[in-house]
Scaffold this active site. Structure first.
Site, PDB file in Angstrom:
ATOM      1  N   GLU A 256      32.147  32.932   6.473  1.00 34.51           N
ATOM      2  CA  GLU A 256      32.495  33.143   4.960  1.00 34.51           C
ATOM      3  C   GLU A 256      32.158  34.933   5.229  1.00 34.51           C
ATOM      4  O   GLU A 256      33.656  35.880   4.183  1.00 34.51           O
ATOM      5  CB  GLU A 256      32.092  33.062   3.794  1.00 34.51           C
ATOM      6  CG  GLU A 256      32.326  32.935   3.027  1.00 34.51           C
ATOM      7  CD  GLU A 256      32.784  34.165   1.890  1.00 34.51           C
ATOM      8  OE1 GLU A 256      33.454  34.672   1.220  1.00 34.51           O
ATOM      9  OE2 GLU A 256      32.006  34.541   2.478  1.00 34.51           O
TER      10      GLU A 256
ATOM     11  N   THR B 109       5.725  18.953  -7.447  1.00 32.59           N
ATOM     12  CA  THR B 109       7.315  18.950  -6.315  1.00 32.59           C
ATOM     13  C   THR B 109       8.151  19.601  -6.743  1.00 32.59           C
ATOM     14  O   THR B 109       8.814  20.019  -6.351  1.00 32.59           O
ATOM     15  CB  THR B 109       7.653  17.265  -7.281  1.00 32.59           C
ATOM     16  OG1 THR B 109       7.633  17.449  -9.045  1.00 32.59           O
ATOM     17  CG2 THR B 109       7.143  16.396  -6.806  1.00 32.59           C
ATOM     18  N   ASP B 110       7.705  20.558  -8.353  1.00 28.02           N
ATOM     19  CA  ASP B 110       8.631  21.561  -8.100  1.00 28.02           C
ATOM     20  C   ASP B 110       8.263  22.466  -6.645  1.00 28.02           C
ATOM     21  O   ASP B 110       9.406  22.912  -6.378  1.00 28.02           O
ATOM     22  CB  ASP B 110       8.037  22.453  -9.618  1.00 28.02           C
ATOM     23  CG  ASP B 110       8.682  22.145 -10.877  1.00 28.02           C
ATOM     24  OD1 ASP B 110       8.513  21.249 -10.382  1.00 28.02           O
ATOM     25  OD2 ASP B 110       8.367  22.738 -11.305  1.00 28.02           O
TER      26      ASP B 110
ATOM     27  N   THR C 275       2.041  16.904 -11.645  1.00 28.88           N
ATOM     28  CA  THR C 275       1.947  15.683 -12.181  1.00 28.88           C
ATOM     29  C   THR C 275       1.517  14.339 -11.933  1.00 28.88           C
ATOM     30  O   THR C 275       1.176  13.762 -12.456  1.00 28.88           O
ATOM     31  CB  THR C 275       3.504  15.381 -12.092  1.00 28.88           C
ATOM     32  OG1 THR C 275       4.746  16.474 -12.836  1.00 28.88           O
ATOM     33  CG2 THR C 275       4.085  14.139 -13.260  1.00 28.88           C
TER      34      THR C 275
ATOM     35  N   SER D 124       2.657  23.047  -9.539  1.00 28.80           N
ATOM     36  CA  SER D 124       3.351  24.526  -8.206  1.00 28.80           C
ATOM     37  C   SER D 124       4.101  25.471  -8.688  1.00 28.80           C
ATOM     38  O   SER D 124       4.064  26.050  -7.660  1.00 28.80           O
ATOM     39  CB  SER D 124       3.761  23.187  -7.623  1.00 28.80           C
ATOM     40  OG  SER D 124       4.883  22.672  -7.394  1.00 28.80           O
TER      41      SER D 124
ATOM     42  N   LYS E  13      13.681  18.544  -3.484  1.00 25.21           N
ATOM     43  CA  LYS E  13      13.469  18.245  -4.681  1.00 25.21           C
ATOM     44  C   LYS E  13      15.598  18.393  -5.385  1.00 25.21           C
ATOM     45  O   LYS E  13      15.929  19.491  -5.557  1.00 25.21           O
ATOM     46  CB  LYS E  13      12.778  18.687  -6.082  1.00 25.21           C
ATOM     47  CG  LYS E  13      12.470  18.360  -7.450  1.00 25.21           C
ATOM     48  CD  LYS E  13      11.539  18.508  -8.393  1.00 25.21           C
ATOM     49  CE  LYS E  13      11.019  18.619  -9.199  1.00 25.21           C
ATOM     50  NZ  LYS E  13       9.936  18.615 -10.112  1.00 25.21           N
TER      51      LYS E  13
ATOM     52  N   TYR F 128       3.546  16.457 -20.657  1.00 26.27           N
ATOM     53  CA  TYR F 128       2.758  15.693 -20.563  1.00 26.27           C
ATOM     54  C   TYR F 128       1.933  17.283 -19.778  1.00 26.27           C
ATOM     55  O   TYR F 128       2.784  18.397 -20.025  1.00 26.27           O
ATOM     56  CB  TYR F 128       1.939  15.237 -19.278  1.00 26.27           C
ATOM     57  CG  TYR F 128       3.407  14.736 -18.176  1.00 26.27           C
ATOM     58  CD1 TYR F 128       4.641  14.744 -18.234  1.00 26.27           C
ATOM     59  CD2 TYR F 128       2.963  16.003 -17.502  1.00 26.27           C
ATOM     60  CE1 TYR F 128       5.485  14.982 -17.154  1.00 26.27           C
ATOM     61  CE2 TYR F 128       3.541  16.200 -16.112  1.00 26.27           C
ATOM     62  CZ  TYR F 128       4.579  15.642 -15.555  1.00 26.27           C
ATOM     63  OH  TYR F 128       5.658  16.013 -14.829  1.00 26.27           O
TER      64      TYR F 128
HETATM   65  N1  LIG Z   1       6.511  16.236 -10.874  1.00 27.23           N
HETATM   66  C1  LIG Z   1       6.814  17.454 -10.917  1.00 27.23           C
HETATM   67  O1  LIG Z   1       5.489  17.994  -9.975  1.00 27.23           O
HETATM   68  C2  LIG Z   1       6.246  18.599 -11.398  1.00 27.23           C
HETATM   69  C3  LIG Z   1       5.081  19.385 -12.671  1.00 27.23           C
HETATM   70  C4  LIG Z   1       5.006  20.887 -11.700  1.00 27.23           C
HETATM   71  N2  LIG Z   1       6.205  21.612 -12.901  1.00 27.23           N
HETATM   72  C5  LIG Z   1       4.237  20.766 -10.881  1.00 27.23           C
HETATM   73  O2  LIG Z   1       5.572  21.318 -10.089  1.00 27.23           O
HETATM   74  O3  LIG Z   1       3.325  21.599 -10.389  1.00 27.23           O
END
Ligand SMILES: NC(=O)CC[C@H](N)C(=O)O
Length: 337
Positions: free
Chosen positions: A294, A100-101, A20, A67, A173, A34
């Site tokens: 456990e 971010t994924d 992103t 990602s 995340k 987007y």
């Molecule tokens: N906020 C993000 O970067 C998510 C965008 C996309 N799903 C990625 O991980 O590249």
């Protein structure tokens, strides 16, 4: 005088991979709708003229992907490039822009395998640069600030999101819609404000220089898969993953990495067949799986992932399996890293 100040600045390389932070939407109101991985690294750098006051910055486009589509090959490719740059005398710090994924996976991977004390910062954003109140610009500015600082040396791979400096090992995340998306169960290491970092704590786990793993010795990564647990779970996924060649299965368990009575016999049998069984937890705020609490791990010869979430446990298991297939050694590594 101007030339003198310039040469004193740190040399920082930005390795861009997509996400992103390189995303673009149709209008400024599109903060969530987007396309990721659209904008090139030179355009990202050109969009933040203030970077030139922090460091001598240059960019490289390593890949341009969202990602969630990253492969083990992509990870190795990125890891090797980071290692080459870290070995180079004219590089003082490295920033990686990333979706971010799976950012937390890449950051932890690099934390395990890069033999350098130079700063390596992984950074992303929650909103594309085309959106109102886009967060990528400041996150990237902060990443370059930390990458060019003396204080960031030897602290392992770091993540700068939402003004916080997080350990690449701990951070995850936690939500996919807020800019305050990245959290660690154990808290951030510091803050970065107006280009200056403020440190509060240090990572306690082995990383980078103190790690027994080295990207230079890793030719490929073994197949490690994750199976998710829930009420009424069956053993179908576990069996299928083993059948398709998984060397280890991360059990994304409930609570304390607990295993349904319907699945226990299958995991015992898979272990006897040579598949490593690693118990993790998918609880949201951070699991804490304890050995023999456990399930009788000693008796079944299983491993626990302790506080590593399933996706981070997969990263450590892959890296660890390049060195050993001994479950006791794997368990030691899960305590130490
Ligand atoms: N906020 C993000 O970067 C998510 C965008 C996309 N799903 C990625 O991980 O590249």
């Amino acid at each position: 005088k101007e030339v003198e100040t310039q040469t004193k600045l740190a040399n920082v390389v930005i390795l861009a991979t997509g996400g992103t932070i390189a995303g673009a939407g149709a209008s400024a109101a599109n903060s969530a709708t987007y396309q990721a991985a659209k904008v090139g690294v030179d355009q990202l750098i050109a969009g933040i003229p203030e970077l030139s006051k922090l460091a001598n910055v240059r960019g490289e486009q390593v890949m341009q992907i969202a990602s969630e589509s990253i492969t083990n090959e992509n990870l190795l490719q990125l890891g090797r490039r980071v290692s080459e740059l870290a070995d180079s005398k004219d590089v003082d710090g490295i920033v990686i822009t990333h979706g971010t994924d799976t950012l937390e996976e890449t950051a932890y991977f690099l934390n395990l395998v890069e033999k350098t004390d130079k700063p390596i910062i992984v950074v992303g954003s929650m909103r594309p640069g085309t959106a109102m109140s886009a967060d990528g610009m400041l996150n990237l500015y902060n990443a370059v600030a930390v990458a060019s600082s003396k204080e960031a040396h030897g602290k392992g791979v770091l993540v700068t999101m939402n003004d916080e400096i997080q350990s690449g090992r701990d951070v995850s995340k936690m939500i996919n819609i807020k800019t305050e998306a990245f959290k660690s169960a154990w808290g951030p290491l510091g803050m970065v404000v107006e280009g200056k970092s403020y440190w509060f704590r240090l990572p306690a786990k082995r990383h980078t220089m103190d790690s027994e793993f080295d990207i230079k010795n890793i030719k490929s990564l073994p197949d490690v898969e994750i199976a998710y647990s829930y009420g009424n779970v069956s053993d179908t996924a576990y069996k299928a993953l083993a059948q398709s060649g998984a060397k280890a299965i991360i059990h994304a368990g409930t609570g304390n990495g607990s295993v349904s009575s319907r699945v226990v016999p299958t995991l015992q049998a898979l272990r006897k067949d040579g598949v490593q069984i690693i118990r993790s937890s998918h609880v949201n705020a951070g699991g804490f799986v304890l050995r023999n609490a456990e399930q009788p791990d000693d008796k079944y010869d299983w491993v626990v992932a302790h506080d590593l979430n399933p996706q981070k446990a997969r990263i450590l298991a892959m890296v660890a399996l390049t060195k050993t297939n001994d479950s006791k050694e794997l368990q030691r590594m899960f305590w130490e890293y």
